[in-house]
Design an enzyme around this catalytic site. Structure first.
Site: not given
Ligand code: ASP
Length: 330
Positions: A14, A58
């Site tokens: 994110t 991720s």
């Molecule tokens: N919600 C996730 C983040 O904070 C998405 C991910 O893990 O890439 O990055």
């Protein structure tokens, strides 16, 4: 005057996301150089080397790639940097941090961070988290503490941190023990002394599988019974309460635990497993008597990573020792 050098790797998440099309959701799109542009203060702290190693959410990171990131970080240390910072998505941050912690053999800090709000959102937390992560990385008091995660002005130990909120800025905590440190007036203040660390050599194989299952009310044993036949070499179970299973699971697992290591943790999210309290079938005394291992303070996800790495480097015999040492609050 000595000027430190800091190596930063960006993996995506994110923190690197924004909306590229008005009608679609946010996706990873900012590489390392673009992320650094949002934190000009960094250049007052150190000489910075930055590399974009991936640009993914991720959930799509995997062990092979993490070993590649670790190799990159090891090379940075060999070339003389004072610390390494890695940015990534928060969804698997608690797992990658533990994975690196088991393998990070240096005194120099390895600091992970991410963001809960994307880069083009009002009040984005990515730049502040990245700046704090670099401050923690460069602090002399972080040396010898292994892998730490910096989020929302808190510093968490890699083996204690959990993501326990889907969207909040304060999505991370270290249940039971609290954060290892706090950011106060731009400096890290540690709340606990550094504890002894245990690390492993790099795995010599990576194709083996360790399953993670969660105990649930009235659950059948179909999958459990198939595990060994399917080629799994280890099993971790997020058990009920203080590390308990149903009588049925306990019975089915006894012969399995004679073939592959089976670890029982807790699905509750906080507190250690019990070792010597409950005497019923499926309780910890019965399970350890049947050859299963209790994970103590180690949560099931982090126990799975430990078991995968132990098997990968052929050191399963150290499992008891690892669990004993990591099972104490510290
Ligand atoms: N919600 C996730 C983040 O904070 C998405 C991910 O893990 O890439 O990055």
């Amino acid at each position: 005057m000595f000027r430190p050098t800091l190596a930063i790797a960006t993996l995506g998440g994110t923190l690197s996301m924004q909306s590229c099309h008005p009608d679609q959701g946010i996706t990873p799109s900012l590489g390392g150089a673009q992320l650094l542009a949002s934190v000009p203060e960094l250049y007052a702290l150190a000489d910075i080397r930055v590399e974009s190693l991936s640009l993914v959410p991720s959930a799509s990171l995997d062990f092979e790639f993490l070993l590649h990131v670790l190799d990159w970080a090891n090379r940075q240390i060999a070339q003389g940097v004072q610390a390494v910072v890695i940015t990534q998505g928060t969804d698997t941050l608690e797992e990658t941090a533990a994975f690196f912690e088991y393998l990070w053999t240096h005194d120099e800090p390895l600091i992970l961070t991410g963001a809960m709000r994307c880069a083009d959102q009002a009040g984005a937390d990515g730049p502040a988290n990245l700046l704090d992560a670099c401050r923690v990385a460069l602090s002399a008091s972080s040396k010898g503490r292994g892998v730490l995660v910096v989020m929302n002005a808190e510093v968490h130990h890699a083996l204690r941190i959990r993501k326990n909120h889907t969207v909040a800025l304060h999505a991370f905590s270290s249940p039971t023990l609290g954060p290892a440190g706090l950011m106060i007036e731009h400096c890290v203040h540690y709340l606990h002394p550094a504890t002894a660390r245990m690390t492993l050599p790099l795995p010599s194989r990576t194709s083996h599988k360790v399953a993670l299952l969660e105990a649930s009310l009235s659950a059948d044993v179909l999958l459990v019974e198939q595990l060994v036949g399917l080629g799994y070499e280890g099993l971790v179970i997020a058990g009920f309460g203080a590390g308990h299973l149903s009588e049925l699971w306990a019975e089915v697992l006894q012969p399995i635990a004679a073939k592959i290591p089976v670890i029982v943790g807790s699905r509750t999210g906080a507190g250690p497993t019990a070792f010597n309290t409950y005497g019923f079938k499926g309780g910890e005394i019965d399970l350890t008597g049947k050859g299963l291992h209790m994970s103590g303070f180690l949560c099931p996800r982090k126990a799975r990573l430990l078991l995968w790495l132990l098997i990968g480097c052929g050191q399963q015999s150290r499992l008891k020792n690892f669990l004993r040492n990591l099972s104490v609050a510290g």
